[in-house]
Every structure is written in C-alpha cells, then in structure tokens.
Design a protein around this motif. Structure first.
Motif, short mmCIF file in Angstrom:
data_model
loop_
_atom_site.label_atom_id
_atom_site.label_comp_id
_atom_site.label_asym_id
_atom_site.label_seq_id
_atom_site.Cartn_x
_atom_site.Cartn_y
_atom_site.Cartn_z
N SER A 273 0.83 -1.21 0.00
CA SER A 273 0.00 0.00 0.00
C SER A 273 0.86 1.26 0.00
O SER A 273 0.53 2.24 -0.65
CB SER A 273 -0.92 0.01 1.21
OG SER A 273 -1.82 -1.07 1.14
N VAL B 77 3.84 1.52 -1.35
CA VAL B 77 4.38 1.64 -2.71
C VAL B 77 3.32 2.22 -3.66
O VAL B 77 3.63 3.10 -4.47
CB VAL B 77 4.89 0.27 -3.21
CG1 VAL B 77 5.20 0.30 -4.69
CG2 VAL B 77 6.10 -0.17 -2.42
N ILE B 78 2.09 1.76 -3.55
CA ILE B 78 1.02 2.26 -4.41
C ILE B 78 0.75 3.73 -4.14
O ILE B 78 0.62 4.54 -5.07
CB ILE B 78 -0.25 1.41 -4.23
CG1 ILE B 78 -0.02 0.02 -4.82
CG2 ILE B 78 -1.45 2.07 -4.90
CD1 ILE B 78 -1.13 -0.96 -4.53
N LEU C 47 2.83 5.98 -2.80
CA LEU C 47 3.97 6.78 -3.27
C LEU C 47 4.00 6.90 -4.78
O LEU C 47 4.34 7.96 -5.33
CB LEU C 47 5.28 6.20 -2.75
CG LEU C 47 5.54 6.38 -1.26
CD1 LEU C 47 6.84 5.70 -0.87
CD2 LEU C 47 5.55 7.83 -0.89
N THR C 48 3.63 5.83 -5.49
CA THR C 48 3.56 5.88 -6.96
C THR C 48 2.50 6.88 -7.40
O THR C 48 2.73 7.67 -8.32
CB THR C 48 3.25 4.48 -7.53
OG1 THR C 48 4.27 3.58 -7.08
CG2 THR C 48 3.20 4.51 -9.03
N MET C 49 1.34 6.86 -6.75
CA MET C 49 0.29 7.82 -7.09
C MET C 49 0.73 9.25 -6.81
O MET C 49 0.45 10.16 -7.59
CB MET C 49 -1.00 7.48 -6.32
CG MET C 49 -1.67 6.23 -6.81
SD MET C 49 -3.09 5.64 -5.84
CE MET C 49 -3.78 7.07 -5.13
N VAL D 299 3.86 10.45 -6.77
CA VAL D 299 4.89 10.87 -7.74
C VAL D 299 4.29 11.11 -9.12
O VAL D 299 4.61 12.10 -9.78
CB VAL D 299 6.02 9.82 -7.79
CG1 VAL D 299 6.95 10.07 -8.96
CG2 VAL D 299 6.80 9.82 -6.49
N LEU D 300 3.38 10.24 -9.56
CA LEU D 300 2.76 10.43 -10.87
C LEU D 300 1.91 11.69 -10.91
O LEU D 300 1.93 12.44 -11.90
CB LEU D 300 1.94 9.21 -11.26
CG LEU D 300 2.74 7.96 -11.64
CD1 LEU D 300 1.80 6.79 -11.94
CD2 LEU D 300 3.64 8.24 -12.82
N SER D 301 1.17 11.95 -9.85
CA SER D 301 0.37 13.18 -9.84
C SER D 301 1.27 14.41 -9.75
O SER D 301 0.96 15.45 -10.35
CB SER D 301 -0.64 13.15 -8.70
OG SER D 301 0.01 13.08 -7.46
N THR E 258 8.37 19.47 -10.51
CA THR E 258 7.85 18.34 -9.73
C THR E 258 8.49 18.29 -8.35
O THR E 258 7.80 18.11 -7.35
CB THR E 258 8.10 17.02 -10.49
OG1 THR E 258 7.45 17.09 -11.76
CG2 THR E 258 7.58 15.83 -9.71
#
Length: 100
Positions: A17, A19-20, A22-24, A26-28, A51
């Motif tokens: 969770s 990782v998910i 943090l990925t969201m 960074v992508l946003s 960014t």
C-alpha cells in the motif's frame, strides 16, 4: 520511510500500500509539474524541478497542517489533500515569481 509518511498524516500501512500511494503521489506530482511547465512557460524551472518543488511544498504544507491544523467540519483526508496541493503549487508559483 513509514515515519515520514506518518509525520505528514498518513496511517501506518502495509508495504504494498505504501508503494502504491507513493507511486500515485509521484505520478500526480509529475502531472502537476508538466502542467506548471506549460502554464509558466519561460518562468518555469523544467518538468523535473517543478515536480520536485511541488513535492517539497506539498510535504511541507501537509506536515504543517498536521502539526498546527485547525479542526474543521470537512473530512480530514480531503482537507489534507487540498492543503498539500495548494501549498505545493503556492511554493512553485512563489519561486517562479521571485526568481532572480
């Protein structure tokens, strides 16, 4: 890493969770950095630096709100997201305006 996430107000979560999330984040932030680069044009710093500035401002704003926040009737998660987004963009625009 979990201590940093808990410092800005995120709950203790399993590793997947984290990782998910943090990925969201960074992508946003990359999307916001790209949009800021389009809007600021020559006053911008480039997508990656936009960014980074946005992420620093968002974490700083979320940390300050978590530490000194005023109780409101709005849901805490939505308010924290709005505060983080606003403070990240405010730092980015402030740096673009006061750029030497």
């Amino acid at each position: 890493m979990r201590g940093l996430l808990m410092m800005v107000g995120l709950p203790d979560m399993p590793t997947l969770s984290v990782v998910i999330v943090l990925t969201m984040i960074v992508l946003s932030a990359l999307l916001i950095g790209w949009l800021a680069d389009l809007l600021l044009d020559e006053a911008g710093f480039g997508v990656m630096l936009n960014t980074g500035i946005t992420l620093v401002g968002a974490f700083g704003g979320a940390w300050l709100w978590h530490r000194y926040g005023i109780p409101t009737r709005f849901p805490a998660e939505a308010l924290r997201a709005a505060i983080a987004t606003g403070s990240g963009l405010l730092l980015l625009i402030g740096m673009a305006v006061f750029r030497p």
